[in-house]
Design an enzyme around this catalytic site. Structure first.
Site, PDB file in Angstrom:
ATOM      1  N   TYR A 181      -6.745  61.265  81.936  1.00  0.00           N
ATOM      2  CA  TYR A 181      -6.186  62.534  82.398  1.00  0.00           C
ATOM      3  C   TYR A 181      -7.203  63.650  82.242  1.00  0.00           C
ATOM      4  O   TYR A 181      -7.424  64.452  83.175  1.00  0.00           O
ATOM      5  CB  TYR A 181      -4.910  62.885  81.633  1.00  0.00           C
ATOM      6  CG  TYR A 181      -4.363  64.243  82.024  1.00  0.00           C
ATOM      7  CD1 TYR A 181      -3.826  64.452  83.292  1.00  0.00           C
ATOM      8  CD2 TYR A 181      -4.411  65.327  81.145  1.00  0.00           C
ATOM      9  CE1 TYR A 181      -3.348  65.692  83.673  1.00  0.00           C
ATOM     10  CE2 TYR A 181      -3.933  66.571  81.515  1.00  0.00           C
ATOM     11  CZ  TYR A 181      -3.407  66.757  82.778  1.00  0.00           C
ATOM     12  OH  TYR A 181      -2.939  67.999  83.163  1.00  0.00           O
ATOM     13  N   PRO A 214      -4.090  75.973  82.827  1.00  0.00           N
ATOM     14  CA  PRO A 214      -3.073  76.262  81.811  1.00  0.00           C
ATOM     15  C   PRO A 214      -3.219  75.388  80.573  1.00  0.00           C
ATOM     16  O   PRO A 214      -3.726  74.261  80.628  1.00  0.00           O
ATOM     17  CB  PRO A 214      -1.752  75.924  82.526  1.00  0.00           C
ATOM     18  CG  PRO A 214      -2.104  75.687  83.962  1.00  0.00           C
ATOM     19  CD  PRO A 214      -3.530  75.256  83.966  1.00  0.00           C
TER      20      PRO A 214
END
Length: 252
Positions: A153, A183
């Site tokens: 990821y 974010p």
């Protein structure tokens, strides 16, 4: 004539929040998502509330041929996209590299990297024809640093960071802005997807702190898009007050 924003992953989380804030500001929308009923519900609500027009596109960004077919089938008016928000993305699993599920790896790479590329290639060509546009890529704190078991990821979000920088260079001559929004912890469906429906485990990710919510990120994206034409925000890293790094968190 109303401006147009194209948003991928538009039926939940940051994508849905972006659809709301852009509709509120008078944009017509091209909403791309996989969930037909949810997309229709969101679209009808926004059209009724804000008197805008929405083109619903049922597509999976991983499916190159079908994605290209449905996007290129849009009328020329709908191809006058002013803002592209590459929001579709996910994480699957949280395992060390030696125990990783290769199907999870494929899903993350195909969605977060290849899907972003497929959409961008199509829409950037429309923007080049219009000699203007703004591409927003949703990255992550995971694209700025790595953390235990985040391996693939993190790699996909590092790729998004690199692609944002290179897009900015490649598209400079065409007057196209590129912004990376990164974010930290945002409480959306993200952790539920990562843990494959385990809602309790997902909830524990945010225990003891106040995370960001999707509206916080959508608000930042609107700020970036609403700057004057000569101003581009290249990168924005947005964290909850309780989070200093990917792993350093103040939990009460």
């Amino acid at each position: 004539m109303a401006k147009i924003a194209l948003i991928t992953g538009a039926t939940s989380g940051i994508g849905e929040a972006c659809a709301h804030i852009f509709a509120q500001n008078g944009y017509n929308l091209v909403l791309v998502a996989r969930r037909t009923e949810r997309l229709a519900k969101i679209s009808h609500h926004l059209e009724d509330k804000y008197a805008i027009t929405i083109k619903q596109v049922i597509a999976d960004v991983r499916e190159k041929e079908s994605l290209s077919e449905v996007l290129e089938a849009l009328s020329s008016d709908w191809k006058n996209v002013d803002v592209l928000i590459n929001n579709a993305g996910l994480s699957q699993g949280l395992d060390p590299i030696d125990k990783g599920n290769t199907d999870d790896w494929d899903t993350m790479i195909d969605t977060n990297v290849k899907g972003l590329l497929y959409v961008t290639k199509i829409v950037s060509n429309w923007m080049i024809s219009n000699k203007a546009g703004h591409i927003i890529n949703i990255g992550s704190i995971a694209g700025q640093e790595v953390y235990p078991n985040g391996n693939v990821y993190c790699a996909t979000k590092h790729a998004v960071d690199a692609l944002s920088k290179s897009m900015r260079i490649d598209l400079l001559q065409h007057n196209i802005k590129v912004t990376a929004i990164n974010p930290g912890m945002v409480e959306t469906e993200f952790s539920v997807v990562r843990f494959k429906g385990d809602a309790e485990r997902a909830k524990n990710v945010y225990a003891g702190l106040e995370p960001l919510i999707a509206d916080d990120i959508a608000d930042a994206i609107w700020y970036v898009v609403s700057r004057p034409s000569h101003v581009n925000i290249n990168d924005m890293l947005i964290m909850p007050t309780a989070q200093a790094t990917a792993t350093l968190i103040n939990r009460n």
